[in-house]
Design a protein around this motif. Structure first.
Motif, PDB file in Angstrom:
ATOM      1  N   ARG A  15       0.834  -1.210   0.000  1.00 34.43           N
ATOM      2  CA  ARG A  15       0.000   0.000   0.000  1.00 34.43           C
ATOM      3  C   ARG A  15       0.870   1.262   0.000  1.00 34.43           C
ATOM      4  N   ALA A  16       1.973   1.229   0.768  1.00 36.64           N
ATOM      5  CA  ALA A  16       2.862   2.393   0.813  1.00 36.64           C
ATOM      6  C   ALA A  16       3.456   2.677  -0.565  1.00 36.64           C
ATOM      7  N   ILE A  17       3.858   1.619  -1.270  1.00 38.28           N
ATOM      8  CA  ILE A  17       4.417   1.804  -2.616  1.00 38.28           C
ATOM      9  C   ILE A  17       3.354   2.375  -3.554  1.00 38.28           C
ATOM     10  N   ALA A  18       2.128   1.864  -3.453  1.00 36.80           N
ATOM     11  CA  ALA A  18       1.054   2.348  -4.322  1.00 36.80           C
ATOM     12  C   ALA A  18       0.791   3.836  -4.080  1.00 36.80           C
ATOM     13  N   VAL A  19       0.711   4.235  -2.815  1.00 40.26           N
ATOM     14  CA  VAL A  19       0.468   5.646  -2.499  1.00 40.26           C
ATOM     15  C   VAL A  19       1.617   6.512  -3.013  1.00 40.26           C
ATOM     16  N   ALA A  20       2.862   6.046  -2.821  1.00 43.01           N
ATOM     17  CA  ALA A  20       4.021   6.828  -3.255  1.00 43.01           C
ATOM     18  C   ALA A  20       4.020   7.029  -4.765  1.00 43.01           C
ATOM     19  N   VAL A  21       3.703   5.989  -5.514  1.00 37.83           N
ATOM     20  CA  VAL A  21       3.708   6.105  -6.980  1.00 37.83           C
ATOM     21  C   VAL A  21       2.589   7.033  -7.444  1.00 37.83           C
ATOM     22  N   LEU A  22       1.396   6.883  -6.872  1.00 38.74           N
ATOM     23  CA  LEU A  22       0.278   7.759  -7.260  1.00 38.74           C
ATOM     24  C   LEU A  22       0.588   9.215  -6.906  1.00 38.74           C
ATOM     25  N   ALA A  23       1.200   9.430  -5.739  1.00 34.41           N
ATOM     26  CA  ALA A  23       1.581  10.790  -5.349  1.00 34.41           C
ATOM     27  C   ALA A  23       2.634  11.353  -6.295  1.00 34.41           C
ATOM     28  N   ALA A  24       3.553  10.505  -6.754  1.00 38.18           N
ATOM     29  CA  ALA A  24       4.590  10.966  -7.684  1.00 38.18           C
ATOM     30  C   ALA A  24       3.971  11.402  -9.012  1.00 38.18           C
ATOM     31  N   PHE A  25       3.017  10.612  -9.533  1.00 32.64           N
ATOM     32  CA  PHE A  25       2.326  11.008 -10.766  1.00 32.64           C
ATOM     33  C   PHE A  25       1.636  12.364 -10.581  1.00 32.64           C
ATOM     34  N   THR A  26       0.918  12.502  -9.480  1.00 32.20           N
ATOM     35  CA  THR A  26       0.188  13.743  -9.222  1.00 32.20           C
ATOM     36  C   THR A  26       1.141  14.930  -9.138  1.00 32.20           C
ATOM     37  N   ALA A 126      -0.575  15.286 -34.368  1.00 30.69           N
ATOM     38  CA  ALA A 126      -1.068  13.938 -34.069  1.00 30.69           C
ATOM     39  C   ALA A 126      -0.146  13.232 -33.085  1.00 30.69           C
ATOM     40  N   ALA A 127       1.177  13.414 -33.245  1.00 30.39           N
ATOM     41  CA  ALA A 127       2.132  12.757 -32.345  1.00 30.39           C
ATOM     42  C   ALA A 127       1.968  13.268 -30.920  1.00 30.39           C
ATOM     43  N   GLY A 128       1.783  14.587 -30.792  1.00 29.43           N
ATOM     44  CA  GLY A 128       1.605  15.152 -29.459  1.00 29.43           C
ATOM     45  C   GLY A 128       0.329  14.673 -28.811  1.00 29.43           C
ATOM     46  N   ALA A 129      -0.763  14.615 -29.588  1.00 25.41           N
ATOM     47  CA  ALA A 129      -2.033  14.127 -29.052  1.00 25.41           C
ATOM     48  C   ALA A 129      -1.925  12.664 -28.628  1.00 25.41           C
ATOM     49  N   LEU A 130      -1.248  11.876 -29.476  1.00 22.74           N
ATOM     50  CA  LEU A 130      -1.081  10.466 -29.130  1.00 22.74           C
ATOM     51  C   LEU A 130      -0.229  10.307 -27.875  1.00 22.74           C
ATOM     52  N   ASP A 131       0.796  11.139 -27.758  1.00 26.91           N
ATOM     53  CA  ASP A 131       1.659  11.087 -26.575  1.00 26.91           C
ATOM     54  C   ASP A 131       0.854  11.358 -25.300  1.00 26.91           C
ATOM     55  N   MET A 132       0.015  12.379 -25.318  1.00 29.41           N
ATOM     56  CA  MET A 132      -0.769  12.724 -24.142  1.00 29.41           C
ATOM     57  C   MET A 132      -1.836  11.662 -23.850  1.00 29.41           C
ATOM     58  N   THR A 133      -2.399  11.086 -24.915  1.00 22.21           N
ATOM     59  CA  THR A 133      -3.404  10.026 -24.722  1.00 22.21           C
ATOM     60  C   THR A 133      -2.763   8.795 -24.089  1.00 22.21           C
ATOM     61  N   ILE A 134      -1.544   8.469 -24.543  1.00 19.13           N
ATOM     62  CA  ILE A 134      -0.830   7.334 -23.935  1.00 19.13           C
ATOM     63  C   ILE A 134      -0.580   7.600 -22.461  1.00 19.13           C
ATOM     64  N   THR A 135      -0.266   8.858 -22.134  1.00 26.66           N
ATOM     65  CA  THR A 135      -0.040   9.208 -20.729  1.00 26.66           C
ATOM     66  C   THR A 135      -1.296   8.950 -19.899  1.00 26.66           C
ATOM     67  N   VAL A 136      -2.462   9.317 -20.436  1.00 28.47           N
ATOM     68  CA  VAL A 136      -3.727   9.080 -19.725  1.00 28.47           C
ATOM     69  C   VAL A 136      -3.951   7.585 -19.524  1.00 28.47           C
ATOM     70  N   GLY A 137      -3.814   6.830 -20.615  1.00 30.52           N
ATOM     71  CA  GLY A 137      -4.022   5.387 -20.507  1.00 30.52           C
ATOM     72  C   GLY A 137      -3.028   4.728 -19.575  1.00 30.52           C
ATOM     73  N   LEU A 138      -1.773   5.165 -19.654  1.00 31.99           N
ATOM     74  CA  LEU A 138      -0.731   4.588 -18.804  1.00 31.99           C
ATOM     75  C   LEU A 138      -1.004   4.877 -17.321  1.00 31.99           C
ATOM     76  N   THR A 139      -1.390   6.128 -17.039  1.00 36.01           N
ATOM     77  CA  THR A 139      -1.696   6.481 -15.657  1.00 36.01           C
ATOM     78  C   THR A 139      -2.889   5.673 -15.143  1.00 36.01           C
ATOM     79  N   GLY A 140      -3.904   5.529 -15.997  1.00 30.68           N
ATOM     80  CA  GLY A 140      -5.074   4.749 -15.588  1.00 30.68           C
ATOM     81  C   GLY A 140      -4.735   3.299 -15.309  1.00 30.68           C
ATOM     82  N   LEU A 141      -3.942   2.672 -16.202  1.00 24.25           N
ATOM     83  CA  LEU A 141      -3.584   1.269 -16.008  1.00 24.25           C
ATOM     84  C   LEU A 141      -2.684   1.080 -14.790  1.00 24.25           C
ATOM     85  N   VAL A 142      -1.737   2.003 -14.588  1.00 27.88           N
ATOM     86  CA  VAL A 142      -0.847   1.882 -13.430  1.00 27.88           C
ATOM     87  C   VAL A 142      -1.633   2.038 -12.130  1.00 27.88           C
ATOM     88  N   SER A 143      -2.522   3.044 -12.068  1.00 26.88           N
ATOM     89  CA  SER A 143      -3.300   3.230 -10.842  1.00 26.88           C
ATOM     90  C   SER A 143      -4.211   2.039 -10.591  1.00 26.88           C
TER      91      SER A 143
END
Length: 709
Positions: A15-26, A126-143
């Motif tokens: 749980r501590a690792i999960a909180v630390a990673v989520l806090a780091a993203f934020t 398009a590359a920039g939009a895809l980059d930001m979309t990947i960031t959203v998906g990556l953050t969602g999957l990691v959380s």
């Protein structure tokens, strides 16, 4: 039998690792949006609100706050921060993760699509939009993965004891089936015995007794604990101070049989020589070997100390072990036996471990794709093998050659910057994560700070503005924390699975040792008594048929008792009646021509009856097997039991399994066992237990019965 301290903390650490990673993203997302104090006054509270509303998915204390309303409420500050104050759309990834945790897959897809629309409007390419979309998906999957992992660790930790009990129950069923085939059918045959088939009944009894003893011996070989208990008791009876230290893992298998034989002979020889005042017994586990060391004083020459153990050297050597004996400079004689132990099977990777690696692989893949999107196609093709190599080195489990691995990661993090420029700026995060995992904190953190500083310098060299420089520095740290956190979670999953397997293995070993004790103390005694009475009935058949019939009736009754004993052996709680055991002892000893005197206190505590009955059975068995007794005195007091007999040979013999078994049983109730010669060929066995406070009633004489054949 407990889990290690580290494994007990596994859910909390996860749980501590999960909180630390989520806090780091934020932290990364809000830092990128702050351009002045005014922005900070609004962006920081909104970002912290998004993070706080995600914590119920991680922390058990906030579990009651989980509900359908949580994700929509979390979406409000996230959307305000992203749409109103320019926070990166990656913040919406936490909302996507919350929807995934509620199994709202369609809503999560819609949220990701909405984030992609916002990203397209901001990026302009398009590359920039895809980059930001990947960031959203990556953050969602990691959380999502981190929160599910925290719950899985909690569930696995809570289920560890039930898994151990299931393993014990499975072992009981296995042993019950094996004993029923080897002993149960024989008892059925004995219970149906008739006067004209006594010879066949005796042969069946011998086979059943041999099977029970062989099974008990095989089960005892898994552990040195019974032999150590017997050795301690034997040394104490001889007035020798004993120290026992255990440092090996069990079960031992064949190694246990050999080391038990060495320990038995070494301790017996110490007592036999009669000159020692102190004996130390120690075991250690070293690589794949178990080492037993027995050290005593009082041995005058090395040759004399080695004499009793020389015959065992061949057996130990044949098993690939070593047996050494030496007289030390301080006058102490040391016996050292080293035997190769069968390592326990490696547990299969757990679901938590596989999920940790999957999330880590997705993170590394996401970082890699984001880097490729910032490059021209020609550079991207050249960068792919370098990124694959960096990911492979980050995912490696082995700690061997970690210096070379870190050096390779460092080269892959910095050298390609000469060609790929700022597009390669995220890969030093792989190196940061590896440093935090593979090196001690005192060494790793200074190196991490140096990497962060170097990335700030390089960002400035690439002509980036202050916000981008700050983001580059913080991103390296966050990437490292994410990578190291997920690697630690995978290792933690391995440790928890190993602890669960070890707990189940220890529980099974204890169950097998309990079975061995009950086989020896309960079933073995009854079968030995049946054999004795069967021999008596056969001799009486021609001269006293009535007495032979009476003995045969006793045999049938004992066979039924043995059937009840089998239930105890295979897991039922012992339900022994001391009064019945006293009558059985009197009958068996009388059948052997031994005079018996019994003195009993009626106030024996009910919870002590079973263990005192077991002590009595073992004492009677020892009298019959190891002495030429003519008289036995049995005293049952409120706080224990004493059995004295004559006819004991002067020669010291190795301790049997029974003494160790009884010591273990009594120790579990806070009692102790004393077994010692009294001189003049007499021997005394005493079991002492704590009795309830109150007046001691006067003991009364139950009777003295001379045996007549």
């Amino acid at each position: 039998m407990t889990l290690s301290h580290g494994s007990a903390l596994a859910p909390r650490t996860a749980r501590a690792i999960a909180v630390a990673v989520l806090a780091a993203f934020t932290c990364v997302y809000l830092l990128a949006a702050i351009s002045g104090p005014g922005d900070a006054a609004v962006v920081v509270p909104l970002s912290l609100a998004v993070l706080a509303l995600h914590l119920p998915h991680v922390l058990p204390g906030l579990r009651r706050c989980r509900g359908r309303w949580l994700a929509p409420v979390q979406a409000v500050p996230a959307c305000v921060a992203v749409l109103g104050f320019g926070v990166t759309v990656g913040m919406l990834g936490l909302v996507v993760g919350a929807l995934l945790l509620r199994s709202a897959w369609r809503m999560a897809a819609l949220a990701t699509a909405a984030a992609a629309v916002v990203a397209a409007g901001r990026a302009g390419t398009a590359a920039g939009a895809l980059d930001m979309t990947i960031t959203v998906g990556l953050t969602g999957l990691v959380s999502y993965g981190l929160c599910r992992l925290a719950d899985r660790f909690e569930e696995a930790h809570a289920a560890r004891r039930s898994l151990a009990m299931a393993a014990v129950e499975e072992e009981r069923l296995r042993m019950a089936a094996a004993l029923n085939d080897g002993v149960g059918r024989g008892l059925d045959t004995i219970a149906a015995a008739r006067p004209d088939d006594l010879d066949a009944t005796l042969e069946t009894t011998r086979r059943a007794l041999a099977t029970a003893r062989a099974a008990a011996s095989e089960l005892r070989s898994l552990s040195l604990a019974p032999e150590m208990a017997a050795a301690r008791g034997m040394l104490a009876a001889a007035g020798i101070a004993a120290t026992v230290r255990t440092g090996h893992a069990e079960p031992l298998g064949q190694a246990g049989t050999l080391l038990a034989a060495v320990l038995r002979e070494a301790v017996t020889d110490v007592v036999r020589q009669g000159t020692a005042t102190r004996c130390e017994i120690e075991t250690t586990g070293r690589d794949d070997r178990v080492v037993l060391r027995v050290t005593s004083d009082g041995v005058r020459t090395a040759a004399r100390g080695a004499e009793a153990l020389t015959p065992l050297a061949g057996r130990v050597a044949a098993a690939g072990g070593d047996l050494a004996m030496a007289l030390e400079d301080d006058g102490r004689f040391t016996v050292t036996a080293s035997v190769r132990a069968t390592p326990p099977p490696k547990p299969r990777p757990s679901g938590e471990y596989r999920l940790s690696l999957l999330v880590l692989a997705m993170v590394l893949a996401g970082f890699s794709v984001k880097a490729l999107l910032l490059m021209p196609p020609a550079h991207a093709l050249a960068a792919v093998p370098l990124l694959v190599a960096s990911c492979a080195l980050t995912l490696r489990r082995s700690r061997e050659h970690r210096g070379w691995a870190l050096a390779a990661l460092a080269l892959l993090a910095y050298v390609p910057l000469l060609w790929f420029g700022k597009a390669w700026g995220g890969t030093p995060g792989f190196l940061t994560g590896a440093l935090l995992v593979w090196l001690p904190a005192a060494v790793a953190w200074p190196l991490v700070v140096a990497i962060m500083a170097s990335m700030g310098v390089l960002a400035q060299a690439f002509g980036q503005g202050t916000p981008v420089v700050v983001n580059s520095v913080v991103s390296v740290l966050v990437s490292g924390l994410v990578v190291s956190g997920l690697v630690r979670l995978a290792r933690l999953a391995d440790e928890l699975r190993a602890a669960e397997t070890g707990l189940a293995r220890a529980a099974v070993v204890q169950e097998r040792l309990r079975t061995a004790r009950d086989l020896h103390d309960l079933l073995g005694h009854t079968l030995a008594a049946i054999l004795l009475k069967g021999e008596l009935a056969r001799r009486l058949r021609a001269v006293a048929p009535e007495r032979a019939d009476a003995e045969l009736a006793d045999i049938v009754a004992m066979a039924e008792q043995a059937r009840a004993d089998m239930e105890t052996v295979t897991g039922a709680a012992p339900n022994l009646d001391l009064a019945k055991e006293l009558e059985s002892a009197r009958s068996v000893l009388a059948a052997a021509g031994i005079e018996v005197q019994v003195t009993r206190d009626d106030d024996v505590l009910p919870e002590h009856e079973a263990v005192l009955s077991t002590v009595l059975r073992e004492a009677v068995t020892n009298v019959l097997r190891h002495s030429a007794a003519e008289r036995v005195e049995i005293e049952v007091a409120r706080d224990g039991l004493t059995v004295r007999n004559d006819g004991v040979p002067a020669q010291v013999k190795p301790p049997g399994a029974g003494i160790g078994n009884l010591s273990t049983r009594l120790a579990a109730l806070g009692g102790r066992l004393e077994a010692r010669p009294l001189g003049g060929g007499s021997f005394q066995l005493t079991a002492r237990l704590d009795a309830a406070d109150g007046p001691d009633p006067a003991a009364r004489q139950v009777g003295s019965e001379p045996a007549r054949l």
